[in-house]
Motif scaffolding. Sequence first.
Motif, PDB file in Angstrom:
ATOM      1  N   SER A 282      26.074   1.255 -38.296  1.00  0.00           N
ATOM      2  CA  SER A 282      25.592   0.110 -39.065  1.00  0.00           C
ATOM      3  C   SER A 282      26.617  -1.009 -39.078  1.00  0.00           C
ATOM      4  CB  SER A 282      25.279   0.533 -40.509  1.00  0.00           C
ATOM      5  OG  SER A 282      24.423   1.643 -40.535  1.00  0.00           O
TER       6      SER A 282
ATOM      7  N   LEU B   9      20.300  -4.247 -45.399  1.00  0.00           N
ATOM      8  CA  LEU B   9      20.147  -5.097 -44.228  1.00  0.00           C
ATOM      9  C   LEU B   9      18.850  -5.896 -44.278  1.00  0.00           C
ATOM     10  CD1 LEU B   9      21.533  -2.832 -41.378  1.00  0.00           C
ATOM     11  CD2 LEU B   9      22.467  -4.988 -42.154  1.00  0.00           C
TER      12      LEU B   9
ATOM     13  N   VAL C   9      18.165   0.455 -38.995  1.00  0.00           N
ATOM     14  CA  VAL C   9      19.391  -0.308 -39.199  1.00  0.00           C
ATOM     15  C   VAL C   9      19.738  -1.118 -37.955  1.00  0.00           C
ATOM     16  CG1 VAL C   9      21.885  -0.077 -39.538  1.00  0.00           C
ATOM     17  CG2 VAL C   9      20.312   1.254 -40.943  1.00  0.00           C
TER      18      VAL C   9
ATOM     19  N   GLY D 157      19.801  -5.094 -37.865  1.00  0.00           N
ATOM     20  CA  GLY D 157      21.087  -5.687 -37.527  1.00  0.00           C
ATOM     21  C   GLY D 157      20.991  -6.644 -36.354  1.00  0.00           C
TER      22      GLY D 157
ATOM     23  N   PRO E  67      21.534   1.390 -46.458  1.00  0.00           N
ATOM     24  CA  PRO E  67      21.671   0.427 -45.354  1.00  0.00           C
ATOM     25  C   PRO E  67      20.371  -0.259 -44.963  1.00  0.00           C
ATOM     26  CG  PRO E  67      22.968   2.379 -44.892  1.00  0.00           C
ATOM     27  CD  PRO E  67      22.197   2.672 -46.149  1.00  0.00           C
ATOM     28  N   VAL E  68      19.251   0.454 -45.039  1.00  0.00           N
ATOM     29  CA  VAL E  68      17.972  -0.161 -44.672  1.00  0.00           C
ATOM     30  C   VAL E  68      17.635  -1.290 -45.645  1.00  0.00           C
ATOM     31  CG1 VAL E  68      15.491   0.219 -44.454  1.00  0.00           C
ATOM     32  CG2 VAL E  68      17.093   1.908 -43.536  1.00  0.00           C
TER      33      VAL E  68
ATOM     34  N   ILE F  55      19.449   5.701 -38.149  1.00  0.00           N
ATOM     35  CA  ILE F  55      20.067   4.500 -37.616  1.00  0.00           C
ATOM     36  C   ILE F  55      19.075   3.547 -36.969  1.00  0.00           C
ATOM     37  CG2 ILE F  55      20.533   5.459 -35.313  1.00  0.00           C
ATOM     38  CD1 ILE F  55      22.817   3.144 -37.403  1.00  0.00           C
TER      39      ILE F  55
END
Length: 484
Positions: A119, A313, A67, A71, A309-310, A64
């Motif tokens: 996320s 984003l 992320v 974010g 997600p990496v 996380i």
Amino acid sequence: MDVQLILALLAGIAVIIAVVLLTRLDAFVALILASLTTGLIAGQDPVGLVGSITNGFGSTMGSIGIVIGLGVMIGKFLEVSGAADALAHAFLRAFGSGREAWAMGAVGNLVSIPVFCDSGYVIMNPLARSIARVKRGGYVTLALALGCGMTLTHHLVPPTPGPLAATGILGADLGLVIVTGAIFTLLLLPVVVLYAKWIGPKLEDKILPEVREAVYGVLGHEPKRRDGRIVTYDPDEYFGGAPQGSQPHSVGAFRGSLPLIVPLILILANTVASAIDKAQQGNPALGQPGQPDYVASAWAKPFIFLGNPVVALLIGLVIAVYFIMPRWAPKKKFASWFSESASSAGLILLITGAGGSFGQVLRDSGVGDEVASAIAGTALPAFLVPFLIATLVRIAQGSGTVAIITAASVTAPIMGQTGLAPLVAVIACTAGSMVFSYFNDSYFWVVTRFTGLEGTDALRGWSGITTAAWAGSIPLLLILSLIV
């Protein structure tokens, strides 16, 4: 039940509460101290205990950390570009005045199906802040509704890892689990929103000053207005005005939504492609505990890569920098915004990682397994056995996914004795894992730090709303057990 392990758990929780509430030390230090206290009382080898702490921190950051950083950066550029304001006004027009909390809870439900809570919350929190700016209040209500809306689908609806793993372990039908989990989510959403609307106003004046200023601007100043509406975005404030001969900067809701929508679409494509690929390979639970490793097919790999997600984003951040910012903005401004983003993300990252450390120590100490075994031996109604196992494991070690998988693993051998239907067992595991998110849950720290609550206020807000969702699921489980 091993008394030493229970005392270790209680001592660790007591350390966190005492340090956070009674000392000048931060929650990050409290979590590390609690990890050391719990491990030593539980009898862990001191050298191995330090390894548990560092491994827990590292694994949490690995999943996380990047992320959160990306974010927060996207959120900053949504703010300074004016995109967040544009989205907020579009959102308010779509759902109507007075329904903002319902809208945020519903958005959280949808986003968290393909995206992990952490996320998704980081991605969507700027929207909650922008709506609160426009309304000049209600941020805690919106933030809690968004966060717990995500909790519902993350815990109840596959293809998130916990319910998917439980479905495979307990042999339930995946389609029925998805439909039933979605129905539970819709029925529990009013519980979440009503709790948020009840507790939010009580906590609004408890927001940390730095978060309050980030959400509402400098207190005591009249809100800015443009075209008769309240706005928080001022181009002169961020850019010093457009150069002579350039058009004033403005961004519409659609273009402003691209840094959010594109990553979400990519992550959803990853989820769908993985699920289809696993089904084609004959085992939807591939990659889950007790199942063979998942090796993606050639056609699915591009979706899985871009939907990580990496990567997703990072693409969203590039879109934010090059598609919603004015071309004439000076490079030095971008450097300062990246720096501000890194600064605001730093403490969130440390606390989130320390929460992972505490959870890892609790897992390595055997507290979760001990509690699960004890509760499985009691004479309870069948559906309450997996529900309470998941509940106690969640409280003991913080991870909802681990609580679901542990409860499913303990329940599977006793299902024949209890006559419990696989579908009911899966939903009971997932619902029980929602209880009382607190200090050893990394998501607790993400939500409360972004919301600006700490100490007992964080417990009343976030721990309370997750427990309300947990309690609301009990009568639904009873009805389901009577039907199935």
